[in-house]
Design a protein around this motif. Sequence first.
Motif, PDB file in Angstrom:
ATOM      1  N   PHE A 145       0.921  -1.129   0.005  1.00  0.00           N
ATOM      2  CA  PHE A 145      -0.146   0.095   0.045  1.00  0.00           C
ATOM      3  C   PHE A 145       0.905   1.274   0.113  1.00  0.00           C
ATOM      4  O   PHE A 145       1.851   1.393   0.788  1.00  0.00           O
ATOM      5  N   TYR A 146       0.804   2.071  -1.044  1.00  0.00           N
ATOM      6  CA  TYR A 146       1.389   3.194  -1.083  1.00  0.00           C
ATOM      7  C   TYR A 146       0.492   4.526  -1.164  1.00  0.00           C
ATOM      8  O   TYR A 146      -0.461   4.350  -1.882  1.00  0.00           O
ATOM      9  N   SER A 147       0.666   5.721  -0.436  1.00  0.00           N
ATOM     10  CA  SER A 147      -0.256   6.539  -0.132  1.00  0.00           C
ATOM     11  C   SER A 147      -0.243   7.676  -1.155  1.00  0.00           C
ATOM     12  O   SER A 147      -1.524   8.461  -1.068  1.00  0.00           O
ATOM     13  N   ALA A 148       0.677   8.243  -1.656  1.00  0.00           N
ATOM     14  CA  ALA A 148       0.784   9.443  -2.526  1.00  0.00           C
ATOM     15  C   ALA A 148       1.172   9.392  -4.007  1.00  0.00           C
ATOM     16  O   ALA A 148       1.438   8.281  -4.319  1.00  0.00           O
ATOM     17  N   ALA A 149       1.121  10.528  -4.498  1.00  0.00           N
ATOM     18  CA  ALA A 149       1.742  10.601  -5.929  1.00  0.00           C
ATOM     19  C   ALA A 149       3.202  10.030  -6.024  1.00  0.00           C
ATOM     20  O   ALA A 149       4.032  10.607  -5.070  1.00  0.00           O
ATOM     21  N   THR A 150       3.313   9.442  -7.067  1.00  0.00           N
ATOM     22  CA  THR A 150       4.988   9.102  -7.070  1.00  0.00           C
ATOM     23  C   THR A 150       5.681  10.100  -7.871  1.00  0.00           C
ATOM     24  O   THR A 150       5.289  11.087  -8.413  1.00  0.00           O
ATOM     25  N   TYR A 151       7.000   9.794  -7.765  1.00  0.00           N
ATOM     26  CA  TYR A 151       7.776  10.873  -8.450  1.00  0.00           C
ATOM     27  C   TYR A 151       7.465  10.972 -10.088  1.00  0.00           C
ATOM     28  O   TYR A 151       7.474  12.274 -10.338  1.00  0.00           O
ATOM     29  N   THR A 152       7.034   9.923 -10.692  1.00  0.00           N
ATOM     30  CA  THR A 152       6.570   9.980 -11.939  1.00  0.00           C
ATOM     31  C   THR A 152       5.491  10.807 -12.137  1.00  0.00           C
ATOM     32  O   THR A 152       5.135  11.815 -12.958  1.00  0.00           O
ATOM     33  N   GLY A 323      -7.156   2.068   8.948  1.00  0.00           N
ATOM     34  CA  GLY A 323      -6.982   0.826   8.292  1.00  0.00           C
ATOM     35  C   GLY A 323      -7.239  -0.406   9.532  1.00  0.00           C
ATOM     36  O   GLY A 323      -8.228  -1.088   9.593  1.00  0.00           O
ATOM     37  N   LEU A 324      -6.665  -0.016  10.656  1.00  0.00           N
ATOM     38  CA  LEU A 324      -6.723  -1.070  11.713  1.00  0.00           C
ATOM     39  C   LEU A 324      -8.284  -0.877  12.160  1.00  0.00           C
ATOM     40  O   LEU A 324      -8.774  -1.873  12.866  1.00  0.00           O
ATOM     41  N   LYS A 325      -8.565   0.180  12.528  1.00  0.00           N
ATOM     42  CA  LYS A 325      -9.906   0.569  13.054  1.00  0.00           C
ATOM     43  C   LYS A 325     -10.999   0.010  12.161  1.00  0.00           C
ATOM     44  O   LYS A 325     -11.966  -0.434  12.593  1.00  0.00           O
ATOM     45  N   ASN A 326     -10.597   0.355  10.720  1.00  0.00           N
ATOM     46  CA  ASN A 326     -11.766  -0.204   9.963  1.00  0.00           C
ATOM     47  C   ASN A 326     -11.827  -1.997   9.873  1.00  0.00           C
ATOM     48  O   ASN A 326     -13.024  -2.552   9.642  1.00  0.00           O
ATOM     49  N   ALA A 327     -10.472  -2.531  10.325  1.00  0.00           N
ATOM     50  CA  ALA A 327     -10.617  -3.800  10.272  1.00  0.00           C
ATOM     51  C   ALA A 327     -11.360  -4.442  11.442  1.00  0.00           C
ATOM     52  O   ALA A 327     -11.868  -5.544  11.585  1.00  0.00           O
ATOM     53  N   GLY A 339      -9.782  -3.591   5.624  1.00  0.00           N
ATOM     54  CA  GLY A 339     -10.104  -2.373   6.417  1.00  0.00           C
ATOM     55  C   GLY A 339      -9.379  -1.138   5.730  1.00  0.00           C
ATOM     56  O   GLY A 339      -9.701  -0.025   5.554  1.00  0.00           O
ATOM     57  N   LEU A 340      -7.811  -1.576   5.153  1.00  0.00           N
ATOM     58  CA  LEU A 340      -7.398  -0.491   4.177  1.00  0.00           C
ATOM     59  C   LEU A 340      -7.959  -0.247   3.126  1.00  0.00           C
ATOM     60  O   LEU A 340      -8.136   0.900   2.383  1.00  0.00           O
ATOM     61  N   GLU A 341      -8.395  -1.408   2.470  1.00  0.00           N
ATOM     62  CA  GLU A 341      -9.341  -1.141   1.164  1.00  0.00           C
ATOM     63  C   GLU A 341     -10.524  -0.166   1.167  1.00  0.00           C
ATOM     64  O   GLU A 341     -11.047   0.359   0.418  1.00  0.00           O
ATOM     65  N   ALA A 342     -11.156  -0.284   2.461  1.00  0.00           N
ATOM     66  CA  ALA A 342     -12.276   0.607   2.768  1.00  0.00           C
ATOM     67  C   ALA A 342     -12.034   1.948   2.975  1.00  0.00           C
ATOM     68  O   ALA A 342     -12.903   2.887   3.026  1.00  0.00           O
ATOM     69  N   GLU A 354      -6.509  14.090  -1.299  1.00  0.00           N
ATOM     70  CA  GLU A 354      -7.279  13.141  -0.501  1.00  0.00           C
ATOM     71  C   GLU A 354      -6.804  11.487  -0.876  1.00  0.00           C
ATOM     72  O   GLU A 354      -6.226  11.469  -1.874  1.00  0.00           O
ATOM     73  N   ILE A 355      -7.245  10.647   0.021  1.00  0.00           N
ATOM     74  CA  ILE A 355      -6.430   9.068  -0.206  1.00  0.00           C
ATOM     75  C   ILE A 355      -7.479   8.253  -0.222  1.00  0.00           C
ATOM     76  O   ILE A 355      -8.257   8.175   0.595  1.00  0.00           O
ATOM     77  N   SER A 356      -7.503   7.219  -1.321  1.00  0.00           N
ATOM     78  CA  SER A 356      -8.414   6.334  -1.332  1.00  0.00           C
ATOM     79  C   SER A 356      -7.719   5.092  -1.852  1.00  0.00           C
ATOM     80  O   SER A 356      -6.925   5.200  -2.418  1.00  0.00           O
TER      81      SER A 356
END
Length: 387
Positions: A145-152, A323-327, A339-342, A354-356
Amino acid sequence: MHRRVAMIAMAAAMALAADASAQTRGVTKTEIVLGMHTDLSGVAATYGVTSSNAARMRFDEINEAGGINGRKARLIVEDNGYQVPKAVQACNKLINRDKVFAFLGALGTPMNNACFKDQFAAEVPNLFPLSAARSMYEPFNRLKFYSAATYTDQIRSAVNYFVTERGKKAVCVMYQDTDFGKEIIDGAELQAKKLNIKLVEAAAHKPTDQDFTAPITRLRQAGCDLILMGTIVRDSIVPYVTARKLGWTDVDFVGSSAAYDGVVGAAQGMDGFYAMGITEMPYPASPVPAIRAFVERYKQRFNVDPNIGAVYGYIIADLAATGLKNAGPDLTLDSFIRGLEAIKGYKDIFNSPEISFGPQIRKGADSSFLAEVKGGRWTRVTQPLGF
């Protein structure tokens, strides 16, 4: 008789459930053990120390508020020295001795890549590493799981903005001859192809180079009016200052988030330099109240102002906790992945995009914003940009 059979069956089911819970590595009824291998002593320690400090701080805040579904989070941090052999040793300890539930905020592209095989064989997720390389989420692996825009992504957004909004026509690249530099070149080439333009010139250098007069002269002679920088801190500062001292002022320089650093912003002669950012800078006088409060808490605890690495660490811990809380209370690897996918439309306190995530989505965001150095500090120029 029937009642006795029913009671035996219930006891067996409870025993099976307890056994399943006991077999979830790093998880007990009261605790979740997480691991981080990062640089505490090498060339990137300014990020490793502050990101691990801020992650611990966020988990302490969460624990003091009651924890996550009745459990406290405990973070074990190991020094990788920004060296692959040390990273492998640190990973092995976290996997085999500490038996952590997941890694988070691991620092460095080659260090993460070196640990993936053993880590995933042990079914230990890799969460939100401090690397914006595409290998942090590609190829698809349910444990990445990676959360942000990549360098590319960031460079593609920069090219799109400067060409379509600022009318730039002669796009060039100056980059480290490393895997990181390749990410910048790839982003520039992808967006140039999309816009049906050609890159005018490219100049590579070693991370250890001290004199940048030759590549700057080469790029100037090529007539560049925009230079995309595959650089980090020192190799962002020296070429930019060199160009300005040579009187080359009709060109813009823009780096990735690797150059979006407080040291770069505060260096003498850096006004007018651009970079792509993914969070606000943690300035004590930030106009954002939540950021000012974060800076105050961090400084009170660690007796130093936070840098951008601390911001990343705080977000990483908060996102993992989400993610842990969602689990839910029945925490297993599978429930945690769900939970992370949610996570949808997650917003941090630092005004980041925003992160999804989702069942097939392992990169949480692809937009970044343009920032400029003005008066020795970074100032945000745009809202999040796409490509």
